[in-house]
Design a protein around this motif. Structure first.
Motif, PDB file in Angstrom:
ATOM      1  N   LYS A 179       1.531   6.109  -7.273  1.00 35.54           N
ATOM      2  CA  LYS A 179       0.368   6.857  -7.774  1.00 35.54           C
ATOM      3  C   LYS A 179       0.689   8.352  -7.885  1.00 35.54           C
ATOM      4  O   LYS A 179       0.413   8.981  -8.907  1.00 35.54           O
ATOM      5  CB  LYS A 179      -0.830   6.648  -6.847  1.00 35.54           C
ATOM      6  CG  LYS A 179      -2.081   7.333  -7.315  1.00 35.54           C
ATOM      7  CD  LYS A 179      -3.280   7.217  -6.385  1.00 35.54           C
ATOM      8  CE  LYS A 179      -3.260   6.125  -5.390  1.00 35.54           C
ATOM      9  NZ  LYS A 179      -4.461   6.028  -4.560  1.00 35.54           N
TER      10      LYS A 179
ATOM     11  N   ASP B 253       1.049   3.859  -3.157  1.00 34.10           N
ATOM     12  CA  ASP B 253       0.638   5.257  -2.958  1.00 34.10           C
ATOM     13  C   ASP B 253       1.691   6.209  -3.508  1.00 34.10           C
ATOM     14  O   ASP B 253       1.365   7.210  -4.153  1.00 34.10           O
ATOM     15  CB  ASP B 253       0.391   5.550  -1.477  1.00 34.10           C
ATOM     16  CG  ASP B 253      -1.001   5.155  -1.030  1.00 34.10           C
ATOM     17  OD1 ASP B 253      -1.861   4.872  -1.886  1.00 34.10           O
ATOM     18  OD2 ASP B 253      -1.234   5.154   0.191  1.00 34.10           O
TER      19      ASP B 253
ATOM     20  N   THR C  19      -9.685   8.694  -6.641  1.00 33.16           N
ATOM     21  CA  THR C  19      -8.461   9.458  -6.926  1.00 33.16           C
ATOM     22  C   THR C  19      -8.731  10.548  -7.949  1.00 33.16           C
ATOM     23  O   THR C  19      -8.248  11.675  -7.805  1.00 33.16           O
ATOM     24  CB  THR C  19      -7.340   8.522  -7.411  1.00 33.16           C
ATOM     25  OG1 THR C  19      -7.071   7.549  -6.396  1.00 33.16           O
ATOM     26  CG2 THR C  19      -6.066   9.293  -7.711  1.00 33.16           C
TER      27      THR C  19
ATOM     28  N   GLU D 120       0.836  -1.207   0.000  1.00 35.96           N
ATOM     29  CA  GLU D 120       0.000   0.000   0.000  1.00 35.96           C
ATOM     30  C   GLU D 120       0.872   1.260   0.000  1.00 35.96           C
ATOM     31  O   GLU D 120       0.612   2.219  -0.739  1.00 35.96           O
ATOM     32  CB  GLU D 120      -0.919  -0.012   1.220  1.00 35.96           C
ATOM     33  CG  GLU D 120      -1.969   1.047   1.226  1.00 35.96           C
ATOM     34  CD  GLU D 120      -3.188   0.693   0.397  1.00 35.96           C
ATOM     35  OE1 GLU D 120      -3.672   1.602  -0.303  1.00 35.96           O
ATOM     36  OE2 GLU D 120      -3.634  -0.453   0.459  1.00 35.96           O
TER      37      GLU D 120
ATOM     38  N   SER E   7      -1.509   2.150 -10.298  1.00 35.55           N
ATOM     39  CA  SER E   7      -1.052   1.793  -8.950  1.00 35.55           C
ATOM     40  C   SER E   7      -1.877   0.638  -8.374  1.00 35.55           C
ATOM     41  O   SER E   7      -1.352  -0.198  -7.637  1.00 35.55           O
ATOM     42  CB  SER E   7      -1.057   2.999  -8.010  1.00 35.55           C
ATOM     43  OG  SER E   7      -2.362   3.391  -7.684  1.00 35.55           O
TER      44      SER E   7
END
Length: 106
Positions: free
Chosen positions: A15, A12, A95, A8, A54
């Motif tokens: 991303k 992140d 997002t 994760e 991602s």
């Protein structure tokens, strides 16, 4: 649990880096065409693409490694097609919304 969710964390960062690369390399491109896309819409598009990428990395890490919480790896391995679509849609749309609002108030 106190376990660090390394996949994760890594995805992140990926991303945000991907969003920045897209914004830097392609920002303004859509506004200059017949599409006439606003900065917020462009940021939403870039955010959507960065989130999609991602999420693919996140699933690959959960499916192919033992990194991260066991329950998340199991969840990724047992998802149905509908659940897979829901996870990707939620990630991409949230997002995209976040970055569109961010660009709009900036």
């Amino acid at each position: 649990s106190g376990e660090v969710d390394l996949p994760e964390l890594v995805t992140d960062v990926i991303k945000w880096l991907e969003y920045d690369v897209l914004k830097t390399n392609f920002g303004g491109l859509f506004g200059e065409t017949a599409y006439g896309m606003s900065g917020s819409m462009e940021s939403a598009l870039f955010g959507f693409l960065a989130a999609l990428s991602s999420q693919l990395y996140l699933d690959a890490l959960y499916l192919n490694t033992n990194l991260g919480p066991t329950e998340k790896s199991l969840e990724a391995r047992k998802r149905s097609g509908i659940e897979l679509i829901a996870v990707y849609a939620t990630s991409c749309l949230s997002t995209a919304s976040l970055l569109a609002v961010y660009e709009g108030v900036k």
